[in-house]
Enzyme design. Structure first.
Site, PDB file in Angstrom:
ATOM      1  N   LYS A  21     -16.959  21.376  20.858  1.00 35.96           N
ATOM      2  CA  LYS A  21     -16.455  22.434  21.812  1.00 35.96           C
ATOM      3  C   LYS A  21     -15.091  22.484  21.884  1.00 35.96           C
ATOM      4  CE  LYS A  21     -20.646  22.797  24.748  1.00 35.96           C
ATOM      5  NZ  LYS A  21     -21.693  22.119  24.126  1.00 35.96           N
TER       6      LYS A  21
ATOM      7  N   SER B 251     -21.406  18.046  21.183  1.00 32.00           N
ATOM      8  CA  SER B 251     -20.627  18.875  22.004  1.00 32.00           C
ATOM      9  C   SER B 251     -18.926  18.361  21.866  1.00 32.00           C
ATOM     10  CB  SER B 251     -20.996  18.826  23.597  1.00 32.00           C
ATOM     11  OG  SER B 251     -22.328  19.335  23.674  1.00 32.00           O
TER      12      SER B 251
ATOM     13  N   LYS C  86     -13.806  15.176  26.281  1.00 29.42           N
ATOM     14  CA  LYS C  86     -14.852  15.891  26.041  1.00 29.42           C
ATOM     15  C   LYS C  86     -15.898  14.891  25.499  1.00 29.42           C
ATOM     16  CE  LYS C  86     -17.726  19.449  26.384  1.00 29.42           C
ATOM     17  NZ  LYS C  86     -18.959  18.302  26.676  1.00 29.42           N
TER      18      LYS C  86
ATOM     19  N   SER D 196     -19.930  21.557  30.002  1.00 32.72           N
ATOM     20  CA  SER D 196     -20.515  21.490  28.578  1.00 32.72           C
ATOM     21  C   SER D 196     -21.409  22.523  28.322  1.00 32.72           C
ATOM     22  CB  SER D 196     -20.969  20.116  28.227  1.00 32.72           C
ATOM     23  OG  SER D 196     -21.250  19.956  26.615  1.00 32.72           O
TER      24      SER D 196
END
Length: 254
Positions: A61, A58, A225, A118
């Site tokens: 992202k 993730s 993140k 997320s």
């Protein structure tokens, strides 16, 4: 709350990097790959397998977010615009906003859904809105081209969320570069990364907390993140600022 042993190890490793880097001490990490940058001076404080193209989970992202921020800047999207949710977007598992095809979701909520929750589904909604052919793979091609333009030479994308795919890879140096570009290019959006909760529409009371464990340590952390898949392990792109000094780092494989 961090309950599992793997998450405790991520927290320990990430906080060690953040704190020791700000103190300019000698340090190492058990992460498979890591890159630590003194943002204030441009000094590389640590590089471990920093240019190896690895599954970013993730953390990738951030590339979807960067392109969404660009689209808002140039008028292709607005924060109040409501985007439809496709069957494809709704079909995502893992971390989601629990969107369905009856929804029309504000772009601003989608951004928070990606940053704080997320949301894989939120990434797909943004991707389909910006894709030249209305598909997530079409957007992934744009991601790869834009990454190359930004100097991220070890990054290729197969989707918008970091869902496991053979040709979805990023290096820790690339992720750190991307983080610095977000901080520099979009200061109006960067504070969202420090938000600890986002209760979208009251749909999932158990999924409202930001997954970044550093935000609650009072060390000046304000982004960016986390990521986790079975293949990638646990990872984090983080940043912390103390006084006038900021450190940005990426790590994976814990």
């Amino acid at each position: 709350m961090i309950a599992s042993r793997p998450l405790r190890r991520l927290l320990a490793a990430a906080s060690t990097l953040a704190v020791l880097a700000t103190q300019a001490g000698a340090f190492d990490t058990s992460a498979r790959a890591a890159f630590v940058l003194d943002y204030t001076t441009g000094t590389v404080l640590m590089a471990k397998n920093a240019d190896e193209a690895l599954p970013p989970a993730s953390m990738s992202k951030l590339m979807t977010l960067y392109m969404a921020f660009e689209a808002i800047h140039d008028g292709r999207l607005t924060l109040d615009e409501r985007l439809p949710v496709s069957e494809h977007a709704m079909s995502y598992g893992g971390s989601t906003m629990f969107l369905n095809t009856q929804d029309r979701v504000r772009v601003e909520d989608l951004l928070r859904g990606i940053i704080v929750l997320s949301g894989n589904d939120a990434c797909a909604v943004i991707a389909e809105a910006l894709s030249p052919n209305g598909t997530e793979p079409g957007f992934a091609e744009l991601m790869t081209r834009r990454a190359q333009q930004l100097g991220m030479t070890n990054s290729t994308f197969a989707n918008a969320s970091g869902w496991p795919a053979a040709n979805h890879r990023m290096s820790m140096r690339d992720l750190t570069l991307l983080a610095t570009r977000i901080i520099e290019d979009f200061p109006e959006f960067y504070p969202i990364f420090a938000e600890k909760q986002f209760a979208f529409d009251g749909r999932a009371p158990s999924n409202v907390n930001n997954r970044n464990p550093l935000l609650r340590l009072n060390i000046g952390a304000d982004g960016l993140k986390t990521g986790h898949t079975a293949e990638a392990g646990y990872g984090l792109v983080g940043s912390a600022k103390q006084g006038e000094r900021r450190v940005v780092f990426a790590m994976t494989g814990l």
